[in-house]
Structure formats: C-alpha cells, structure tokens
Enzyme design. Structure first.
Site, PDB file in Angstrom:
ATOM      1  N   GLU A 191     -18.663  35.911  14.245  1.00  0.00           N
ATOM      2  CA  GLU A 191     -19.545  35.035  15.005  1.00  0.00           C
ATOM      3  C   GLU A 191     -18.754  34.055  15.867  1.00  0.00           C
ATOM      4  O   GLU A 191     -19.290  33.407  16.764  1.00  0.00           O
ATOM      5  CB  GLU A 191     -20.510  34.281  14.087  1.00  0.00           C
ATOM      6  CG  GLU A 191     -19.986  32.975  13.504  1.00  0.00           C
ATOM      7  CD  GLU A 191     -18.888  33.155  12.472  1.00  0.00           C
ATOM      8  OE1 GLU A 191     -17.710  33.004  12.830  1.00  0.00           O
ATOM      9  OE2 GLU A 191     -19.203  33.440  11.314  1.00  0.00           O
ATOM     10  N   TYR A 193     -25.704  21.318  12.168  1.00  0.00           N
ATOM     11  CA  TYR A 193     -26.209  22.071  13.316  1.00  0.00           C
ATOM     12  C   TYR A 193     -27.669  21.765  13.660  1.00  0.00           C
ATOM     13  O   TYR A 193     -28.212  22.372  14.574  1.00  0.00           O
ATOM     14  CB  TYR A 193     -25.993  23.561  13.072  1.00  0.00           C
ATOM     15  CG  TYR A 193     -24.551  23.819  12.707  1.00  0.00           C
ATOM     16  CD1 TYR A 193     -23.555  23.709  13.672  1.00  0.00           C
ATOM     17  CD2 TYR A 193     -24.169  24.065  11.389  1.00  0.00           C
ATOM     18  CE1 TYR A 193     -22.217  23.882  13.346  1.00  0.00           C
ATOM     19  CE2 TYR A 193     -22.840  24.238  11.052  1.00  0.00           C
ATOM     20  CZ  TYR A 193     -21.866  24.139  12.025  1.00  0.00           C
ATOM     21  OH  TYR A 193     -20.547  24.287  11.699  1.00  0.00           O
ATOM     22  N   ASP A 221     -19.317  19.658   3.305  1.00  0.00           N
ATOM     23  CA  ASP A 221     -20.015  20.562   4.206  1.00  0.00           C
ATOM     24  C   ASP A 221     -20.836  21.566   3.389  1.00  0.00           C
ATOM     25  O   ASP A 221     -20.454  21.932   2.275  1.00  0.00           O
ATOM     26  CB  ASP A 221     -18.987  21.294   5.064  1.00  0.00           C
ATOM     27  CG  ASP A 221     -19.592  22.129   6.174  1.00  0.00           C
ATOM     28  OD1 ASP A 221     -19.598  21.658   7.316  1.00  0.00           O
ATOM     29  OD2 ASP A 221     -20.044  23.255   5.889  1.00  0.00           O
ATOM     30  N   HIS A 242     -12.838  26.228   7.681  1.00  0.00           N
ATOM     31  CA  HIS A 242     -12.865  27.672   7.421  1.00  0.00           C
ATOM     32  C   HIS A 242     -11.583  28.375   7.871  1.00  0.00           C
ATOM     33  O   HIS A 242     -11.391  29.554   7.554  1.00  0.00           O
ATOM     34  CB  HIS A 242     -14.055  28.324   8.120  1.00  0.00           C
ATOM     35  CG  HIS A 242     -15.379  27.896   7.572  1.00  0.00           C
ATOM     36  ND1 HIS A 242     -15.691  27.954   6.230  1.00  0.00           N
ATOM     37  CD2 HIS A 242     -16.486  27.387   8.195  1.00  0.00           C
ATOM     38  CE1 HIS A 242     -16.918  27.508   6.046  1.00  0.00           C
ATOM     39  NE2 HIS A 242     -17.422  27.156   7.214  1.00  0.00           N
TER      40      HIS A 242
END
Length: 343
Positions: A118, A324, A196, A160
């Site tokens: 992605e 987001y 997160d 990540h």
C-alpha cells in the site's frame, strides 16, 4: 513544549493507495499535519521550529546500508527503467523463495525492500523521509540538552520501517533512530512506548535482540489487522533482548477501559525497569472513527493517556505516527501533549 516540523514532508504525496481492491487517495496524506499544526496554534503551542539538516551518521549506524542506498536511488532507477507511474511493489518474496538474494532490476529490488504494497514511493519520498527523521533528531537533541519533552511532528511516520524494509507508510524508523541517539548520548536505559493502533513492527524488529532498549506496543490484534504477521503477546525478545519486548494486542471494539489498563501495565514495566528516557510513538488512530482501525477511544481519552504517560516524569520525545480521521487528528494529538504537560 517545543515542536520540530519540516515543510519538506509535502514532497511525499503518492497519488494513490491500494485499499479494499481499489485505488484511493492515501490515508497518510499531507493534510494530516495541517490539522495538527492548526490545533497546536489554537492551544498556544507556538514554539514550532524547523530542524537542522539531517545527521546521517546515527541512521547509517542503525539501518542497513543497502536499504538506505535503495531509498536514495530507487526513483532514478525506476524512471531509468522506463516505469511511468509511482513505485509500488508488485513482486515480493514469499515462503519457499530466496529471501537472501537481492535482485538487480529495480522492480525486484522494490519487492525485496518492501513489506506492504500500500506504500508507494514518489520522486520526493527520500527527501521527505530525511526531513521527518531530522525532526526526530532535533527533538532528541533538545531533550538530551535538558528539556523535559519535545514533539517531533514527523511525516512520513516511521514505526513500521525495519532496518531494511519499508511499508505501512513508513521509510525510516524515526522512533528507533531517536532511541539510538539517546543511547549514543549516554542514556543507559531507553524505553520506546508505541500507542499507535498498529503494531510497531519495525521498532520491535530493530531492538528485538537488545537489552538496552525496552519496547512496549499497544495495538490491534495481528490476527485481525495490519501488520498481521507480527505483534503477538508471546513475542518477548530474543537472545540478550529476551524479556525486553512487550506486546499488548487487543481485539476489535476495544474501548478505553481495556486500552488504558494495557497502557498502565506497559508504564509499570517501563518504570520497574528503570528507564532513563522515553520515546513515544504517538499515533492517534485508536480513535473511534479512524477509517483503518477498530478501537473505540474518545478524544478525551487521549488527554488522560497523555497524563498517565506524563506521570512517569521521564525526559520524553514524542514522534508522530498514525491517525487517519484527519479532521480529528489535530485535536486528538494535542490532547495527548496537553495531558502529558498537565501530569
């Protein structure tokens, strides 16, 4: 609390993200930071400064040299091969394939160095990633010089990214570089707390065999959400690092009562260990209306979470990660910082 922020984050803005079988505007977009900056101004966080130029030495010492070269040269190689669009991984190594042999062709290299397709690379990604980690470095130096806390408004995010792979919108692990810089500047025990929604797989991977950096992550259960293949509770570290990695995976629908209990347990682990400094991977995608998450936290919960973190009274660097629900990301992020300051 001083805020470090670079306008160069805007250089990274992929035009599409593959989500749910279709291309959509990326969830990780420049406007996220506009909402955070606006809220910072509203709440009188006016000490916002640009970082100095990035220092590559601590990055190169922590991350794979081939990976860094790939990030720097990928766009030019991609275009030289005649590729028309942005860089998206189409071929990735799977079980049974050779995962220790790096392809020569750029299409193969992308698959080798990517763990989540992605995440696209654009012409400006490398410069944006460097500006992001530069903000983290500046925040670390500020706290190492005596400030009690600083906020690195990083974009792209970082948690990540492993030592040799990108994905999850992340390219350079800002929190890991910050932690390593604290170690290099004399801190004996450094803790990284990742709040997160998604597991900080990159940070775990980097410190998994080390006893000098304790990692604790609160996140969605990997059997239900990204990054899927890592982040289980039984992952405790390896070798010298065994017993210094703590995962708190939680199922869909988790509310603040359960989430805060996990936060308290992580804080207790960090305090009992005797951490000297703290790095917080500050994602606010545990919010109830986040489009790619499934926890149920309210905005006021982030204030309380910040207060609980602040009660540790540790020198702290916050590195921005995810979040987001863009119209709420500023409120939720600043709530954490205000709660921390009020502790």
């Amino acid at each position: 609390m001083r805020v470090f922020y670079s306008e160069d984050h805007r250089l990274h803005f992929p035009q599409a993200e593959l989500s749910g079988g279709q291309f959509v505007t990326p969830f990780e977009r420049p406007s996220r930071l506009e909402y955070i900056l606006n809220r910072l101004r509203e709440r009188q966080f006016l000490d916002v400064v640009a970082p100095e130029a990035v220092d590559m030495a601590p990055i190169a010492a922590l991350l794979d040299s081939g990976y860094l070269t790939f990030l720097e040269t990928a766009w030019d190689e991609w275009k030289a091969e005649g590729m028309g669009g942005e860089i998206i991984a189409a071929n990735v190594p799977a079980r049974g394939m050779h995962m220790d042999r790096i392809p020569e062709n750029i299409d193969g290299k992308v698959g080798y160095y990517c763990h989540a397709s992605e995440t696209a690379i654009t012409q400006g990604t490398w410069k944006a990633a460097l500006s992001s980690v530069a903000s983290a470095q500046a925040a670390q130096r500020h706290v190492a010089a005596g400030a009690n806390a600083a906020f690195a408004l990083c974009r792209p995010p970082g948690h990540h990214a492993t030592a040799d792979q990108y994905g999850g919108f992340c390219f350079i692990n800002n929190a890991a570089v910050t932690a390593q810089m604290f170690r290099d500047s004399g801190a004996g025990r450094v803790a990284v707390l990742d709040i997160d929604f998604h597991h900080g797989n990159g940070t775990q991977d980097i410190f998994y065999e080390r006893a000098d950096v304790l990692f604790a992550s609160l996140h969605g259960a990997p059997q239900q959400t990204y990054p899927y293949f890592i982040g289980y509770a039984d992952e405790k570290g390896r070798g010298e690092g065994e017993g210094y990695n703590f995962n708190y995976p939680m199922l869909s629908g988790t509310g603040y009562s359960q989430w805060s209990a996990a936060l308290d347990e992580a804080i207790a682990k960090i305090s009992a260990w005797g951490a000297e400094v703290l790095v917080v991977s500050l994602g606010v995608d545990a919010y109830k209306d986040d489009p790619i998450s499934f926890f149920r936290l309210e905005s006021d919960d982030f204030t309380d979470a910040g207060r609980r973190i602040g009660r540790m009274k540790l020198p702290t660097v916050f590195c921005m990660e995810g979040g987001y629900a863009v119209e709420m990301v500023g409120l939720n992020t600043v709530n954490v910082l205000e709660g921390f300051a009020d502790a």
